[in-house]
Structures are given as structure tokens and as C-alpha cells.
Design a protein around this motif. Sequence first.
Motif, short mmCIF file in Angstrom:
data_model
loop_
_atom_site.label_atom_id
_atom_site.label_comp_id
_atom_site.label_asym_id
_atom_site.label_seq_id
_atom_site.Cartn_x
_atom_site.Cartn_y
_atom_site.Cartn_z
N PHE A 1 -6.75 -0.46 -1.93
CA PHE A 1 -7.39 -1.15 -0.82
C PHE A 1 -6.70 -2.49 -0.61
CE2 PHE A 1 -10.46 1.70 -2.73
CZ PHE A 1 -11.00 2.35 -1.62
N ALA A 2 -7.13 -3.23 0.41
CA ALA A 2 -6.52 -4.51 0.72
C ALA A 2 -6.58 -5.45 -0.47
CB ALA A 2 -7.22 -5.14 1.93
N HIS B 1 0.67 -11.87 1.31
CA HIS B 1 1.81 -11.99 2.21
C HIS B 1 2.14 -10.61 2.77
CE1 HIS B 1 5.45 -13.57 3.95
NE2 HIS B 1 6.16 -12.62 3.36
N PRO B 2 1.83 -10.37 4.05
CA PRO B 2 2.08 -9.04 4.62
C PRO B 2 3.57 -8.76 4.75
CG PRO B 2 0.56 -10.35 5.97
CD PRO B 2 1.21 -11.28 5.00
N LEU B 3 3.93 -7.51 4.46
CA LEU B 3 5.29 -7.04 4.67
C LEU B 3 5.25 -5.98 5.77
CD1 LEU B 3 6.30 -6.83 0.90
CD2 LEU B 3 6.79 -8.69 2.50
N SER B 4 6.17 -5.11 5.83
CA SER B 4 6.16 -4.08 6.88
C SER B 4 5.06 -3.06 6.62
CB SER B 4 7.52 -3.38 6.94
OG SER B 4 7.80 -2.74 5.70
N GLY B 5 4.44 -2.57 7.72
CA GLY B 5 3.37 -1.60 7.58
C GLY B 5 2.23 -2.16 6.77
N PHE C 1 -0.73 -12.89 -4.25
CA PHE C 1 -0.72 -13.88 -5.32
C PHE C 1 -2.15 -14.36 -5.57
CE2 PHE C 1 3.28 -14.18 -3.04
CZ PHE C 1 4.21 -14.10 -4.06
N ASP C 2 -2.47 -14.60 -6.84
CA ASP C 2 -3.80 -15.09 -7.20
C ASP C 2 -3.67 -16.13 -8.31
OD1 ASP C 2 -6.88 -14.19 -6.84
OD2 ASP C 2 -6.52 -14.80 -8.91
N PHE D 1 2.76 -4.04 -3.34
CA PHE D 1 2.44 -2.67 -2.92
C PHE D 1 3.42 -2.26 -1.82
CE2 PHE D 1 0.48 0.03 0.30
CZ PHE D 1 0.11 1.15 -0.46
N THR D 2 3.99 -1.05 -1.96
CA THR D 2 4.93 -0.59 -0.96
C THR D 2 4.87 0.92 -0.79
OG1 THR D 2 7.26 -0.65 -0.24
CG2 THR D 2 6.84 -0.32 -2.59
#
Length: 315
Positions: free
Chosen positions: A71-72, A159-163, A169-170, A187-188
Motif C-alpha cells: 500500500f502507499a 518521493h514519487p517516481l514513475s507510475g 523516508f522516515d 518500491f518499483t
Amino acid sequence: MRFKLAALPLILLAASANAEEYHSITTVGYSSLDYDIELLGAELDREGNQWVAETTYYFSGKETLGPLKEFAYINKVSNVSAAFFHNEIEDNNADSYAVAGEYFAQNGLTLGISLTEVNERNIDTVSLGYLFTPNFLLELSHTEFESDEKTYAELRYNHPLSGADYLGFDFVSDNDFDTAVFSSKYFTSLGGGRYLTAELSYADYEGGNDYWQIGSDYFFTQSTSLGIKLDEWDDIKLAFTHFFSRNIALEAAYSTMAADDNINIRSFGSDTYRAGSTSTLDMMPDLESDSVMSYLAPLMELEVEKFELGITVQL
């Protein structure tokens, strides 16, 4: 341009087809443990069992990122949860309980509470935060232990990447800066229904002691994954998860663990941190009731082998 506009609904449909939405996640699990205790040169072997049941209900839908258990990085869905945990080592038994809740207001304000009883010791947390953007959360929490209390600050950034890919980071620290925990997750999507996660955690606490842990999950499909974790103490965890349908999953895991090497304890079903170590007294139920054994606990070296089997239901 006409072609691009016509293709857009198809693209959105394809993206949404990979996401599932759930309102509740419930897990029931059993663990068999083998304790190896070394005290003043003597070695003792003990066997133990653990049972856990926990459930979380989300007031609006919580969408997956492709894999059914992913999940997110930043949860933004109000929820309530409850859990029961039973730990036994031969004739020693201990029960733990927890209830928790999080509320996310439309203006970005977040409120949370977690009431936990671990081995007859209360650990209660209240939190207040603000979601500055959908990808940045700042939260302050106050935790009361049996004989102490701590205030923590947590920064969480996605930090959003593609898709649906992201790099998260925490950072968590207490008010005295005695304890600091940093973690990151990547996650990819690898294409073809395959996915990969990579995680790193590092803790610095109590006058310079530190601890690190790394891990990764490889998803053969959105339903099946194999995970591994390694840490500074040469502990290892291997876990296999498979969803037989969109609602039911089975997880089997094997791990080794030494006392005093864990970076935090999750309050069952919530994201509340108790930054710090896991002591021998936490892992051995009823040990603190024996004054002699409680006195000797700091002199013990404790290693545990653990086999876990759990069923998760997502609705």
C-alpha cells in the motif's frame, strides 16, 4: 491529439485494473519458538509458542500499489484497529492487548491514539500531526510507559517516481535525542507483473549504541512474494507470502533473533513507534515476576529461532 485523448481512458483503465481496494485487513498467526539462553557459562533451552490476532478497519477504501500486500508509503485513511497477542514458554504465559485509531481530517490534521498492554505493562500513545502535502507528514507523539514517558517527532516523506514507484523516508527521534530511527523503502515495478521492494533501517540510541537492518521483497506476481531481512547481529528472516484469491493470503516465515537488537516495537495494527531495544524481559513472559531472574536478565544472552504461519483476510 485526437488519438491521445481517445487512448487516455484506456490507459487509466489499465492502471486502475492493477489496483485492488480494501476496507479491512485481518491477520491470525501462530509461531513456534526455540529459545537458546546462555547465563554465566550455562546453557538453557526452552520452547515457546505465540498466537496473534489483529484487525484494522479503514473508513474509506485503501488501494494497493499492484501487489496485494503493498500500500502507499504514507497512510492517509482513517482507521481503527485491535489486537491480541499470547506468548508462552513452558509454564510461563503472558497476554498483550492493543486498540488504536487514526483520524485524517480534510484540512491535513491527523490525530492518533494507541492503548497497549504488554506483559501487564501499559504503553499508551497519543499523536498529533499535519499532512503538509500528500507526500509529507509531520507528527508529534507522546508515549507513557510504566515508569517513564517520552515525546517523539516523526517526519515521513514519500518521493514519487514513475507510475506507482516511490522512494520513502522516515525519521523518528525522542525529545532528548537519546534515540533516533531512520528508515527508507524503495518500491518499483519490474514489468510483467513483477515488483521489488528494498528497505533500510538504522537506529542510534542510548549513548552511541546503534543497529541496522536491510531487507527486500521480490514479487513473482501481485499475489506471490519472497522476502529476506538481515541485520547487524547476523539475524535473518525468510518469508513467503501467497494470495490464493484477492481476499485470502498465507504467509510462512523463518527467523532468528537476539534480544536487545530490535529498533522498534509496533503497537499492534498501528504505526506508533516505541523506538528502542527489545529486552530479554520483553521476550520472556513472567520473567520480571521472579526477582532473582529479573536481576540476572541483563547478564543473559538470548537467541531465538522462530517459525511463523499466518493467514490474512483482506476485504
